[in-house]
Design an enzyme around this catalytic site. Structure first.
Site, mmCIF file in Angstrom:
data_model
loop_
_atom_site.group_PDB
_atom_site.id
_atom_site.type_symbol
_atom_site.label_atom_id
_atom_site.label_comp_id
_atom_site.label_asym_id
_atom_site.label_seq_id
_atom_site.Cartn_x
_atom_site.Cartn_y
_atom_site.Cartn_z
ATOM 1 N N TYR A 53 -15.125 14.348 15.776
ATOM 2 C CA TYR A 53 -16.030 13.373 16.220
ATOM 3 C C TYR A 53 -15.293 11.929 16.424
ATOM 4 C CZ TYR A 53 -17.745 18.368 16.327
ATOM 5 O OH TYR A 53 -17.873 19.708 16.180
ATOM 6 N N LYS A 246 -29.172 22.634 34.044
ATOM 7 C CA LYS A 246 -29.643 21.187 35.075
ATOM 8 C C LYS A 246 -28.077 20.919 35.791
ATOM 9 C CE LYS A 246 -27.182 18.979 31.022
ATOM 10 N NZ LYS A 246 -27.238 18.157 29.708
#
Length: 347
Positions: A53, A246
């Site tokens: 990450y 969304k």
């Protein structure tokens, strides 16, 4: 906030886990610290990260920044002892992470030492294999998945090498428990069998994708989880944000994951939209936030150890954590079941 035992360990984790994969790409260090502060205030005691990450996008230039941000928060707050910290060693294929060699005795030790340094800690509570070296069907690879070219002896030898290395690290006090990620039923059970045969650490959890649009875990993995006490740590419980609504009708909000990664790892494609709209309609009928409903559904599953949330704004984080207090009615669960029957596989 409720808490669950992690496998057969004595480690207790909150039902909501704070995911971190946007920290360093979509979120700054200050954002990350604010999210950790808020999550802890609301009872979250479980953070999940990885040496890979941040993502969105995955990049050699930013690799490791997420762990750095968590480490700086530990240094600032002194809260390391209050947090169950999970991280992961990368599997094969990322050339910029130790040549893409994947998880084995040498690379696990190198990865762990680097993670410990970035995280500013001397131990990891849950150390996970991010994906298996032999290949798998996760990350939308189910359409081309072919286990028939795998070498069983080589795969089992690698698993034993991993378990022996992790066992040594447990004895050294650098790891408390071990877990898998993006694994199959056979893979998990083979690890369990080897652990029993060789008196090595036992897999406590598996971190696989699970959400209203992708419910593979409901089947043979659920059976394994029940009989072997391997709880699910569900990642992408909102399908990369799709289940918030969304992205309906082609909308791509500025700064969202969908605006950076156009198909959200293969999830944002036409087949998901009818199911997504049906779930949004259920939420609207019952006055529920669709994201909170989707997360509460994940929490309701009997095999769930913790649901890993991820947010790029504090507003999103507050909604996500509010799902810890939401119990879905039988009526809502019945409607969800009807939609799932109509759209059983959409990702």
């Amino acid at each position: 906030m409720k808490y669950n035992s992690l496998g057969r360990t004595e480690i207790s984790v909150s039902e909501i886990c704070l995911g971190t994969m946007t920290w360093g790409s979509q979120n700054s260090e200050a954002d990350a610290h604010a999210q950790m502060d808020y999550a802890v205030e609301k009872g979250v005691n479980f953070f999940d990260t990885a040496e890979l990450y941040p993502t969105t996008p995955v990049s050699a230039a930013t690799q490791g920044w997420t762990e750095d941000y968590i480490g700086s928060w530990f240094k600032k707050t002194g809260n390391r002892g209050d947090i169950v910290l999970a991280t992961k060693v990368a599997g094969r294929g990322r050339d910029y992470i130790r040549g893409g060699e994947g998880a084995d005795a040498k690379n696990i030790r190198l990865a762990l030492e680097a993670s410990l340094a970035r995280l500013k800690t001397d131990y990891i509570d849950l150390y996970q294999i991010h994906w298996p070296n032999r290949g798998h069907f996760h990350f939308r690879q189910n359409w081309s998945y072919n286990p028939f070219n795998q070498d069983r002896d080589k795969a089992v030898a690698n698993m034993l090498d991993i378990l022996e290395t992790l066992g040594a690290l447990v004895k050294e006090g650098k790891i408390r428990a071990i877990g898998l990620s993006n694994e199959t039923t056979w893979g998990i059970q083979k690890y369990l069998t080897l652990s029993e045969q060789k008196n090595l650490p036992r897999v406590a959890s598996v971190q696989n994708e699970y959400n209203l649009l992708y419910r593979h875990f409901d089947l043979d993995l659920a059976e394994l989880s029940h009989h072997e006490d391997v709880g699910l740590l569900a990642y992408s419980p909102l399908a990369g944000g799709i289940l918030s609504g969304k992205y309906v009708d082609g909308v791509r909000p500025k700064g969202s994951r969908g605006s950076i990664n156009p198909d959200i790892g293969g999830r944002l494609q036409p087949l998901q939209e009818p199911a997504t709209k049906a779930y949004l309609q259920i939420a609207a009928r019952y006055g529920l936030d669709p994201a909170a409903m989707a997360l509460a559904f994940c929490r309701s599953r009997p095999f769930m150890a913790s649901v890993i949330i991820g947010a790029t704004s504090m507003e999103q984080l507050k909604v996500d954590i509010s799902a810890a207090d939401l119990t879905l009615s039988d009526e809502v669960l019945t409607e969800i079941a009807k939609v799932h029957r109509q759209y059983p596989l959409t990702l």
